[in-house]
Structure formats: structure tokens, C-alpha cells
Scaffold this motif. Structure first.
Motif, PDB file in Angstrom:
ATOM      1  N   LEU A 143       0.778  -1.122  -0.039  1.00 32.19           N
ATOM      2  CA  LEU A 143      -0.029  -0.028  -0.032  1.00 32.19           C
ATOM      3  C   LEU A 143       0.938   1.234  -0.034  1.00 32.19           C
ATOM      4  O   LEU A 143       0.577   2.296  -0.915  1.00 32.19           O
ATOM      5  N   SER A 267       0.993   4.275   6.119  1.00 34.47           N
ATOM      6  CA  SER A 267       0.100   3.046   6.269  1.00 34.47           C
ATOM      7  C   SER A 267       0.436   2.527   7.482  1.00 34.47           C
ATOM      8  O   SER A 267       1.523   2.094   7.909  1.00 34.47           O
ATOM      9  N   ARG A 312      -8.339  -0.164   5.559  1.00 35.81           N
ATOM     10  CA  ARG A 312      -8.003  -0.929   4.514  1.00 35.81           C
ATOM     11  C   ARG A 312      -8.141  -2.625   4.659  1.00 35.81           C
ATOM     12  O   ARG A 312      -7.614  -2.847   5.766  1.00 35.81           O
TER      13      ARG A 312
END
Length: 312
Positions: A143, A267, A312
Motif C-alpha cells: 500500500l 500506512s 483498508r
């Protein structure tokens, strides 16, 4: 920190833990062993303490959480802490492994002594079975790397800050960062640093790497200390907006770097929830409940537009 609210599923798990044991105890002691003294692990401990309070409120049991952090990211020191903890016969130990192969003999000793185990922000050594609480480390790295590639328009020179190379989670992220960069022909990985989860070391290494690579386009990191040190080096060199960075995790200093625009985004793992579920899994295990192989706490993508993060 914000108080976490857990619903009926967790309450049910608590009651399942009580009903699954032949004789439930009135009190438990669990030990949390992180990689090193570090603000990220303080958040894990906050979550563990919330779990202790939750169990007191919902199940009427006293839970002591003992937090034992190595002063440096040394597997020898971490194993010594483990040995001392095992000797006191706690009900369970949750650990973030520094070196799976080197930690394995001591963790096997713990299991032989009847001490329940859980891994947080890590995975068990090969051949060992106990619950791992965390997220998909490879997906987390991908990501970040994909976002950096997008920021660079698919071309440019990049660098990776590795963290502790022997740590399972750091190594997984490192390999997956490299996999993403290798898939783009116009992205060149030109440098790698090793900060051993230390902000000052990350800052010094990042400064040196950027001096040696004045055309560096951007950074990713494999640990929570890395991007903070990188961000400090970017600011000191006056390279804000010229060298891109996608960071890791949600420490206050990382959030500030995103707010300031030094980092595009981060992230992030969810350390408080990892601490909470570490205690919950140890509690269930101590009461004879078979716990899941993994508890996936998810990944947050934190950006300037969403400092709470998008799950996510």
C-alpha cells in the motif's frame, strides 16, 4: 488515547473464555514483551491495560499486565527478559519477536512450562502454533510503495529504511516493498538503511543517503521509527516537497509529519487494538479456549485529508 468500544462479539468471547474452562481463576497475570523501548509499544501497552479493565468490568476477574521492554533492539536482551518472565510462571506472554529463529527456543520453553503465548505485530517462528495479532504486513508495505510510485509518476529513485532486518514483520515489509519497486521498470531502488527501530539512527542514515543521492525521489520504511527519522532529515535538508515519503504507523510525530506535508501519508497498524486483543487471546487461551491462528486488526491509510485514517 481515545477509549475503544468493543461490542457484543468481544463480550461473547469473554463469556466463552469463562465457560470453556473447567475452573475459572479469579486473577491472571500476562506479560507484554515488545521489541524495544519505543512510543509505538507504549500504545500497545495502553490497549493491553484497556483489555484488563474490560475483563474486570465484564467478567469480574483481576488481570495484571506486566510490560517488560528491552532497552535496545537486542534479541539477547529480549530472550533474557523472556527467561525471567517464564521463571515467574505468568498465565501468558505476548511478544513482538526480534528474531524468530533466535527467539524460538525460549518460546518453546515457555510452552513446555504451560505458559500461553501470543505474537503481536509479528508471526510465530516456523513450526510453532499460537495466535498472531496484527495485520497483513506485506499488504501494508505494498500500500505504501504503490502510493509512493504514484506520487513519483511511475519513475524515479527510491530508498527503503529497513528497521530491524531479523524482525519478521520488518523483513516481510522490506521484501514486499522491493517486490513493488521491481515491478516498475522506471523505479530504481538506490539505497537502503537499517535503523534498528531507533529514530536518531534513522535520521542520521537518511541524511547520509540523501547527501549521496541528491536526485532521490522518495522513501518508504519498514518500522515506526524509520519514517520519523527520515522526516527529520528531510526537514533539516530543506527537502520538503522535493523528496516524497509514505510513512508507517500512527505515532504523534508521524501524524505531525503528515499534517506538515513532510510525509504524504502513512500506512498504519493499529497498536492499541493489537494490545487489547493480545490480552484477550491470552485470557481465552489460559481458560482452555482454542484461539484463532490470526487476528487481523487491519491497516489505516492516514493522509492529510483524513488524519484518523481510512481502514483498508
Amino acid at each position: 488515547m481515545k477509549k475503544m468500544v468493543f461490542g457484543a462479539a468481544v463480550a461473547a468471547a469473554v463469556m466463552a473464555g469463562l465457560s470453556g474452562a473447567a475452573v475459572a481463576k479469579d486473577s491472571y497475570r500476562f506479560v507484554i514483551v515488545p521489541k524495544v523501548v519505543h512510543p509505538w509499544f507504549d500504545l500497545v501497552n495502553d490497549g493491553a491495560m484497556e483489555a484488563a479493565a474490560y475483563l474486570k468490568e465484564t467478567a469480574g476477574v483481576d488481570v495484571e499486565v506486566e510490560y517488560l521492554a528491552p532497552q535496545t533492539a537486542s534479541v539477547v536482551e529480549q530472550n533474557q527478559i523472556l527467561e525471567r518472565a517464564i521463571a515467574t510462571r505468568p498465565d501468558g506472554i505476548a511478544i513482538d519477536l526480534l528474531d524468530a529463529s533466535a527467539n524460538k527456543p525460549v518460546l518453546e520453553e515457555a510452552q513446555q512450562a504451560g505458559v500461553k503465548l501470543a505474537a503481536f505485530d509479528s508471526v510465530p517462528p516456523d513450526g510453532m502454533v499460537f495466535t498472531a495479532i496484527g495485520n497483513d504486513f506485506c499488504e501494508q508495505a505494498k500500500l505504501a510503495s504503490e502510493r509512493l510510485v504514484e506520487l513519483l509518476g511511475g519513475k524515479g529513485k527510491v530508498a527503503i529504511m529497513q528497521g530491524v532486518p531479523t524482525a519478521p514483520n520488518h523483513n516481510i515489509r522490506y521484501e514486499c516493498h522491493k517486490e513493488v519497486f521491481a515491478s516498475y521498470p522506471d523505479i530504481e531502488l538506490v539505497a537502503e538503511g537499517i535503523d534498528n527501530d531507533d529514530i536518531e539512527t534513522a535520521q542520521k542514515q537518511a541524511a547520509t543517503i540523501m547527501q549521496s543521492n541528491p536526485d532521490l525521489g522518495g522513501w518508504v520504511a519498514c518500522d515506526a521509527a524509520g519514517p520519523i527519522g527520515i522526516g527529520q532529515a528531510i526537514k533539516e535538508a530543506g527537502l520538503e516537497g522535493k523528496v516524497q515519503m509514505v510513512g508507517l504507523d500512527n505515532l504523534p510525530d508521524m501524524i505531525t509529519l503528515v499534517e506538515e506535508g513532510v510525509a504524504d501519508s502513512s500506512s498504519s497498524t493499529r497498536p492499541q487494538i493489537q494490545g487489547f486483543y493480545s490480552v484477550m487471546m491470552l485470557y481465552d487461551g489460559a481458560n482452555g479456549i482454542v484461539t484463532p491462528k490470526t487476528v487481523d486488526t487491519g491497516i489505516l491509510l492516514i493522509s492529510k485529508d483524513n488524519l484518523e485514517g481510512e481502514l483498508r
